[in-house]
Write a protein that holds these residues in place. Sequence first.
Motif, short mmCIF file in Angstrom:
data_model
loop_
_atom_site.label_atom_id
_atom_site.label_comp_id
_atom_site.label_asym_id
_atom_site.label_seq_id
_atom_site.Cartn_x
_atom_site.Cartn_y
_atom_site.Cartn_z
N THR A 22 17.07 0.54 -3.53
CA THR A 22 16.61 0.20 -2.66
C THR A 22 15.40 -0.78 -2.85
OG1 THR A 22 14.65 1.62 -2.34
CG2 THR A 22 16.73 2.19 -1.08
N PHE A 23 14.89 -0.91 -4.08
CA PHE A 23 13.67 -1.75 -4.79
C PHE A 23 12.55 -1.29 -3.66
CE2 PHE A 23 17.67 -3.96 -6.06
CZ PHE A 23 17.51 -3.55 -7.38
N GLY A 24 12.77 -0.42 -2.82
CA GLY A 24 11.32 -0.22 -1.90
C GLY A 24 11.35 -1.16 -0.85
N LEU A 25 12.24 -2.01 -0.71
CA LEU A 25 11.89 -3.02 0.39
C LEU A 25 11.82 -2.74 1.60
CD1 LEU A 25 14.80 -5.38 -1.17
CD2 LEU A 25 12.36 -6.06 -1.33
N GLY A 26 12.41 -1.73 2.30
CA GLY A 26 12.23 -1.24 3.51
C GLY A 26 10.63 -0.87 3.76
N GLY A 27 10.20 -0.13 2.84
CA GLY A 27 8.79 0.42 2.72
C GLY A 27 7.90 -0.62 2.61
N MET A 28 8.23 -1.73 1.83
CA MET A 28 7.17 -2.84 1.83
C MET A 28 7.16 -3.49 3.03
SD MET A 28 7.65 -4.58 -2.13
CE MET A 28 9.13 -4.12 -3.02
N ALA A 29 8.37 -3.87 3.68
CA ALA A 29 8.40 -4.47 4.90
C ALA A 29 7.34 -3.70 5.95
CB ALA A 29 9.70 -4.74 5.45
N ALA A 30 7.52 -2.15 6.01
CA ALA A 30 6.71 -1.52 6.82
C ALA A 30 5.35 -1.82 6.44
CB ALA A 30 7.18 -0.11 6.97
N LEU A 31 4.90 -1.68 5.30
CA LEU A 31 3.54 -1.85 5.06
C LEU A 31 2.73 -3.17 5.31
CD1 LEU A 31 0.99 -0.84 3.41
CD2 LEU A 31 2.01 -1.70 1.30
N LEU A 32 3.84 -4.23 5.13
CA LEU A 32 3.19 -5.60 5.35
C LEU A 32 3.14 -5.66 7.00
CD1 LEU A 32 5.59 -7.57 2.89
CD2 LEU A 32 3.13 -7.51 3.04
N ILE A 33 3.77 -5.19 7.61
CA ILE A 33 3.53 -5.00 9.00
C ILE A 33 2.13 -4.56 9.45
CG2 ILE A 33 4.20 -4.32 11.27
CD1 ILE A 33 7.28 -4.54 10.33
N VAL A 34 1.81 -3.53 8.87
CA VAL A 34 0.67 -2.73 9.12
C VAL A 34 -0.79 -3.93 8.56
CG1 VAL A 34 -0.84 -0.82 8.37
CG2 VAL A 34 1.67 -0.42 8.72
N VAL A 35 -0.36 -4.52 7.41
CA VAL A 35 -1.51 -5.34 6.91
C VAL A 35 -1.56 -6.34 7.84
CG1 VAL A 35 -2.07 -7.09 5.20
CG2 VAL A 35 -1.02 -4.75 4.48
N GLN A 36 -0.50 -6.82 8.49
CA GLN A 36 -0.44 -8.02 9.30
C GLN A 36 -1.17 -7.64 10.81
OE1 GLN A 36 0.60 -10.90 7.88
NE2 GLN A 36 2.08 -11.42 9.54
N ILE A 37 -1.05 -6.43 11.17
CA ILE A 37 -1.67 -5.97 12.31
C ILE A 37 -3.23 -5.84 12.07
CG2 ILE A 37 -1.92 -4.01 13.98
CD1 ILE A 37 1.03 -3.88 13.67
N ILE A 38 -3.63 -5.16 10.97
CA ILE A 38 -5.02 -5.18 10.67
C ILE A 38 -5.62 -6.17 10.39
CG2 ILE A 38 -6.72 -3.83 8.82
CD1 ILE A 38 -4.48 -1.81 8.39
N THR A 39 -5.29 -7.10 9.72
CA THR A 39 -5.81 -8.55 9.24
C THR A 39 -5.79 -9.38 10.68
OG1 THR A 39 -3.75 -9.27 8.37
CG2 THR A 39 -5.52 -8.68 6.93
N GLY A 40 -4.77 -9.44 11.52
CA GLY A 40 -4.75 -10.08 12.71
C GLY A 40 -5.70 -9.72 13.62
N VAL A 41 -6.13 -8.28 13.84
CA VAL A 41 -7.16 -7.87 14.61
C VAL A 41 -8.48 -8.44 13.98
CG1 VAL A 41 -8.26 -5.87 15.50
CG2 VAL A 41 -5.84 -5.63 15.32
N LEU A 42 -8.57 -8.47 12.85
CA LEU A 42 -9.78 -9.33 12.40
C LEU A 42 -10.00 -10.57 12.69
CD1 LEU A 42 -10.18 -7.25 8.92
CD2 LEU A 42 -11.41 -6.61 11.15
N LEU A 43 -9.01 -11.22 12.55
CA LEU A 43 -9.05 -12.70 12.78
C LEU A 43 -9.26 -12.89 14.40
CD1 LEU A 43 -5.96 -14.13 10.74
CD2 LEU A 43 -8.34 -14.28 10.26
N ARG A 44 -8.67 -11.90 15.20
CA ARG A 44 -8.91 -12.33 16.68
C ARG A 44 -10.39 -12.12 17.07
NH1 ARG A 44 -5.29 -9.81 21.31
NH2 ARG A 44 -6.93 -10.59 22.45
N PHE A 45 -11.26 -11.63 15.97
CA PHE A 45 -12.87 -11.45 16.56
C PHE A 45 -13.38 -13.01 16.46
CE2 PHE A 45 -12.36 -7.05 15.17
CZ PHE A 45 -12.83 -6.65 16.16
#
Length: 420
Positions: A23-46
């Motif tokens: 799988t090259f871990g691609l599905g898992g990487m995509a999931a992790l990136l969604i989490v990173v997007q949400i955390i950094t997105g919340v910080l930017l919203r401030f």
Amino acid sequence: MRTIFLHLHPARVNETAIRFNRTFGLGGMAALLIVVQIITGVLLRFFYSAVPAEAYNSVVFLKNEVLFGPFIRNIHYWSGVFLLLIAFFHFLRVFLTGAYREIRKVNWLFGLVLLVLIVFSNFTGYLLPWDQLAYWAITVSTNSMGYLPLVGESLRVMILGGKELNAGTLQTFYTFHTAVLPLLLLVLVLYHFWRVRKAGGILIPATTEETEMVPVMPNLVFREFIVALVLIAVLFTFAALFNAPLLEKANPAYSLNPTKAPWYFAGVQELLMHFHPFFAAFVLPISVITFLAWTPFLEYNEAPNGHWFISEKGAKSAETTAKFAVIVTLAGILFNEYVLNFEMLMSPVPAFLSNGILPLFILLGFMAGYYRYFLKKLNLSKAELIQAVFVFLIVAFIVLTLVGIFFRGKDMALTFPWKL
Ligand code: HEM
């Protein structure tokens, strides 16, 4: 922690299924990136303010005055880019190992929806800095929506909330980017995971089903941890070295030259340079999406075997088709640009015919010839044939995208950025 992992994974997994090159871990990487997007997105919203008079300045403030502001913004930007690329590679891996069929077909469809949601998450985010790049990229992209028959113009006005970009557009994009799309993504990813488990895990080659079952902890979880660490390291390095773009504040009176769509739409924009808009923005993209959604539901002669490219014959046909697609696409672009422009040549004839139906038939003629003189001789199975069509479409799309991104310069003329 143990229970969390066991909700996501079964207690024991097949040793073949967890090998990295499955799988090259691609599905898992995509999931992790969604989490990173949400955390950094919340910080930017401030710090971000979604009104045209303040949006740009709020991003400049974040860049210049906020501790770690540029770093967080860069991580958010790069994880969006990575997410698109990684989800696209995951989509390729799933198709090319035959995992889009039978028990997995509904998950394939949900995967396609996820891909579209990721594109729109990137697209809606593109506008938010409200700089020249954002303003004009969204303007050209939404303009091409107007080419859709009957509903196109009304759809464009609805999405923009007016005839052109305005404060309402920014509000709508902001709401979708920060609430609607992340929520949909989260819910659908969880459903996607559940369906992977329901299908009995990922597809593995039939011959290896007898291999040993091993406990998920540490065998799979440890590998996932390593993949996650490497991904985070690469992402942070990118964010430290390359800044997310920010030009001057949006100016509706002065357009950029060239005015390019966001890079993931560069392929469609390139098509618009060669085909009548009805074909470039509607017929061709809709046909490709229909093909992708419809392939799992065809009748095949045999079950997917889980091997990359199905068989040696399948791999050979895919390789030759990829080369054919590169040549046909590049030759088509150069021919239309430098040798013969059907629309100009046949000028009294409606562009719909000269620049739509005619080039489409020429393209289909090339494909039919390729099939008759090459593919037919290989005596491919239906799945191998569908795979060849898939490879053609994907490679042509990649070539169009690369030309659009790197080889279109002032006035969208073909240019070579590097002296040859
Ligand atoms: C947000 C994006 C996505 C996430 C987080 C995600 C996550 C995952 C994960 C973790 C798996 C398990 C195996 C693996 O890592 O490859 C998987 C499998 C699968 N994914 Fe995705 N995926 C996403 C997008 C897509 C897309 C775009 C497609 C295709 C259109 C797709 C179709 C599938 C299918 C059919 C499987 C089962 C594959 C098999 O059994 O071998 N997914 N996905």
